[in-house]
Design a protein around this motif. Structure first.
Motif, short mmCIF file in Angstrom:
data_model
loop_
_atom_site.label_atom_id
_atom_site.label_comp_id
_atom_site.label_asym_id
_atom_site.label_seq_id
_atom_site.Cartn_x
_atom_site.Cartn_y
_atom_site.Cartn_z
N GLN A 197 0.00 -49.84 10.85
CA GLN A 197 -1.37 -49.79 11.14
C GLN A 197 -2.04 -49.24 12.32
OE1 GLN A 197 -3.04 -50.28 8.20
NE2 GLN A 197 -1.80 -51.53 6.93
N TYR A 247 -6.57 -54.61 10.36
CA TYR A 247 -5.37 -55.28 10.31
C TYR A 247 -4.40 -55.71 11.77
CZ TYR A 247 -0.89 -56.16 8.11
OH TYR A 247 0.53 -56.93 7.57
N GLN A 258 -6.71 -56.70 3.70
CA GLN A 258 -5.55 -56.02 3.99
C GLN A 258 -4.53 -57.08 4.66
OE1 GLN A 258 -4.39 -52.65 2.99
NE2 GLN A 258 -6.07 -52.90 1.86
N SER A 276 -7.11 -53.24 -3.65
CA SER A 276 -7.42 -53.19 -2.52
C SER A 276 -7.26 -51.61 -1.97
CB SER A 276 -6.48 -54.07 -1.50
OG SER A 276 -6.96 -54.05 -0.25
N SER A 277 -6.02 -51.13 -2.30
CA SER A 277 -5.41 -49.82 -1.66
C SER A 277 -6.33 -48.52 -2.06
CB SER A 277 -4.01 -49.59 -1.99
OG SER A 277 -3.81 -49.64 -3.43
N THR A 280 -11.69 -58.32 -1.35
CA THR A 280 -11.45 -56.92 -1.88
C THR A 280 -12.57 -56.87 -2.80
OG1 THR A 280 -9.24 -56.85 -1.76
CG2 THR A 280 -10.13 -55.29 -3.39
N TRP A 303 -9.10 -47.60 0.20
CA TRP A 303 -8.66 -47.12 1.38
C TRP A 303 -9.01 -45.68 1.73
CZ3 TRP A 303 -3.41 -48.49 3.97
CH2 TRP A 303 -3.16 -47.87 5.46
N VAL A 330 0.57 -50.92 -3.68
CA VAL A 330 -0.36 -50.42 -2.86
C VAL A 330 -0.25 -48.79 -3.00
CG1 VAL A 330 -1.08 -50.01 -0.52
CG2 VAL A 330 -0.31 -52.20 -1.24
N GLY A 357 -2.98 -55.88 -4.99
CA GLY A 357 -2.79 -54.66 -3.91
C GLY A 357 -3.20 -53.28 -4.51
N TYR A 371 0.21 -42.78 6.26
CA TYR A 371 -1.20 -43.44 6.48
C TYR A 371 -2.36 -42.42 7.11
CZ TYR A 371 0.45 -48.12 6.30
OH TYR A 371 1.18 -49.30 5.86
N LEU A 414 -9.55 -49.79 8.34
CA LEU A 414 -8.73 -50.83 7.79
C LEU A 414 -7.32 -51.07 8.67
CD1 LEU A 414 -10.49 -49.47 5.26
CD2 LEU A 414 -8.25 -50.39 3.70
N CYS A 450 -0.90 -57.18 2.81
CA CYS A 450 0.01 -56.28 3.03
C CYS A 450 1.40 -57.03 3.45
CB CYS A 450 -0.37 -55.45 4.30
SG CYS A 450 -1.44 -54.10 3.67
#
Length: 475
Positions: A406, A91, A148, A54-55, A118, A58, A179, A51, A284, A87, A152
């Motif tokens: 999201q 999702y 994601q 990947s995050s 990723t 972002w 994340v 996680g 976000y 992103l 997630c």
């Protein structure tokens, strides 16, 4: 309350019997065969690493958007914002196909797919370290966006599969906030290394170093997940998971059946979906809008921008894990949820005031408190979702819930950016305050039935009754 009766025809349904292993915590006194494995912490750690990788990618470009726009790629602010918004959009678009796949391949291969996507995205961006290669960067970011959907929605399912009832909220919080740790590392490192230089080649060199480092790290994590991460343990860790598994096997619920049931017969979940979307969307959007909000009042303070963002995520994560632990102990879901959302409104007001008076240490403090409130609701929302939708599969219910954050984020972020650009940062704060206030009102109005807690209580009653009968027989 259901009356539990035992007859000579009643049988206890074991998930798997006769299985023992050293260094495991066995849950005794249960109508189901349940066992908590110490390997659960390795599972959680590996997922956390996945996680984080990947995050990290972002807000990789929005946090230094002014540098990307002015100095290197020469693109518009909307183009930079799209690296984050895509992103959220991806999702929402790809979650349901991913859920169908996840239900068939299991939690391990879902995480492996997320890690591989990723990793591929990170390696593609290695080739984007040139001023004319922004489209290559977008391709790499698109793969990260697709990853994601496989990451997630996993924390709640991982917690239910591996952790006992007294650690569910804590495990979910750790999985979710891994994340946010990735976000924190990004906020801290990228503004420091990618300085606002006049030399474009120097900016390209530092970007290239970050791209290569991230790609290598993602490769190592992908290999670790591939060889060490496991699917569900041989025995369920809690009575609620044992019953859920047996019910799922007996009824053979599919994704579409669960989806229809949740959206047509569960009003509490629908209200929670909108509440979660409103509250979490602000967090976000902060990855994108914090840059113009902060630098408007504090010129040439890119490093401070990164540090404030780190405090928002890191201290928010620590505080949220503490709140999740309190939730595990007290089970006061409604009280804690209302307290957290109301606090988010108050801390947003505090943040707006401190930015306006331009006292830096107060901005640090207010943003940290704001992060604690927002991140806490992220984990609380997953736990409320599990309670409201039990015994539906967690991957389905929590995946649908994640879409809310999201989807709302993809809508809210460009709106708030437009408001800030046209009317100023004060109007942007008013917009965020209105969204958080609406989310708080929905939280207050939503009286969720705690189905999972009731199942645990029934299991305890069943066990107490069976133990009493066996005691009388012994006499």
């Amino acid at each position: 309350m259901t009356n539990l009766q035992i007859t000579e025809n009643d049988t206890v349904h074991p998930l798997k019997t006769g299985y023992t292993e050293e260094n495991e915590d066995t849950v005794t006194g249960s109508p189901y065969k349940v066992q908590v494995f110490k390997r659960r912490w390795l599972q959680l750690f590996l997922f956390a690493l996945c996680g984080m990788c990947s995050s990290y990618q972002w807000p990789q470009f929005t946090i230094i958007g002014h540098i990307i726009i002015l100095r290197y790629y020469g693109v518009s602010i909307s183009a930079v914002a799209s690296t984050s918004i895509m992103l959220m959009v991806a999702y929402s678009v790809f979650l349901f196909p991913a859920l169908f796949l996840m239900e068939r391949i299991g939690i391990k291969w879902s995480v492996v797919i997320g890690a591989v996507l990723t990793c591929l995205g990170a390696w593609i961006k290695v080739f984007a370290a040139a001023p004319d290669r922004f489209p290559v960067l977008l391709i790499g970011q698109a793969l990260v966006a697709m990853s994601q959907v496989f990451i997630c929605s996993v924390p709640g399912k991982l917690a239910a599969f591996w952790f006992g009832k007294d650690q569910l909220a804590l495990a979910t919080a750790i999985g979710c906030y891994a994340v946010h740790v990735g976000l924190s590392i990004c906020f801290l490192t990228v503004p420091i290394f990618v300085g606002n230089h006049d030399d474009v080649e120097e900016i390209g060199h530092t970007l290239s170093v970050i791209y290569w480092t991230l790609a290598i790290a993602c490769s190592v994590v992908t290999l670790a997940v591939l060889f060490l991460f496991q699917d569900e343990p041989p025995m369920a860790p809690s009575e609620s998971r044992a019953f859920q598994k047996s019910a799922h096997e007996c009824l053979d619920r599919g994704v579409l059946v669960s989806f229809k049931r949740l959206l047509t017969k569960n009003s509490s979940f629908i209200i929670l979906w909108n509440t979660y979307g409103l509250i979490v969307s602000i967090f976000y959007s902060m990855a994108t809008i914090w840059n113009p909000l902060f630098l408007t009042h504090f010129k040439n303070c890119e490093v401070d921008l990164g540090i404030t963002s780190v405090l928002n995520c890191l201290l928010g994560t620590i505080g949220s894990v503490i709140i999740a632990s309190i939730l595990d102990k007290t089970k006061k879901f409604r009280v804690i949820a209302i307290t957290v959302t109301s606090s988010a409104v108050l801390f947003e007001i505090l943040l707006a005031v401190t930015l306006n008076v331009e006292i830096k240490w107060m901005v640090y403090l207010s943003l940290s408190l704001f992060g604690i409130a927002q991140l806490s609701f992220s984990a609380i929302g997953f736990e409320l979702c599990a309670e409201a939708t039990y015994p539906e599969p967690q991957a389905v219910s929590m995946g649908i819930l994640s879409i809310a954050g999201q989807l709302y984020g993809a809508i809210v972020t460009p709106i708030i950016l437009k408001v800030i650009n046209v009317y100023g940062d004060a109007a942007g704060h008013v917009a965020m305050l209105a969204i958080l206030s609406l989310g708080t009102l929905l939280t207050i109005s939503n009286k969720i039935d705690l189905h999972r807690q009731r199942a645990e209580e029934h299991a305890a009653q069943y066990n107490a009754l069976s133990q009493g009968i066996l005691h009388k027989i012994d006499k």
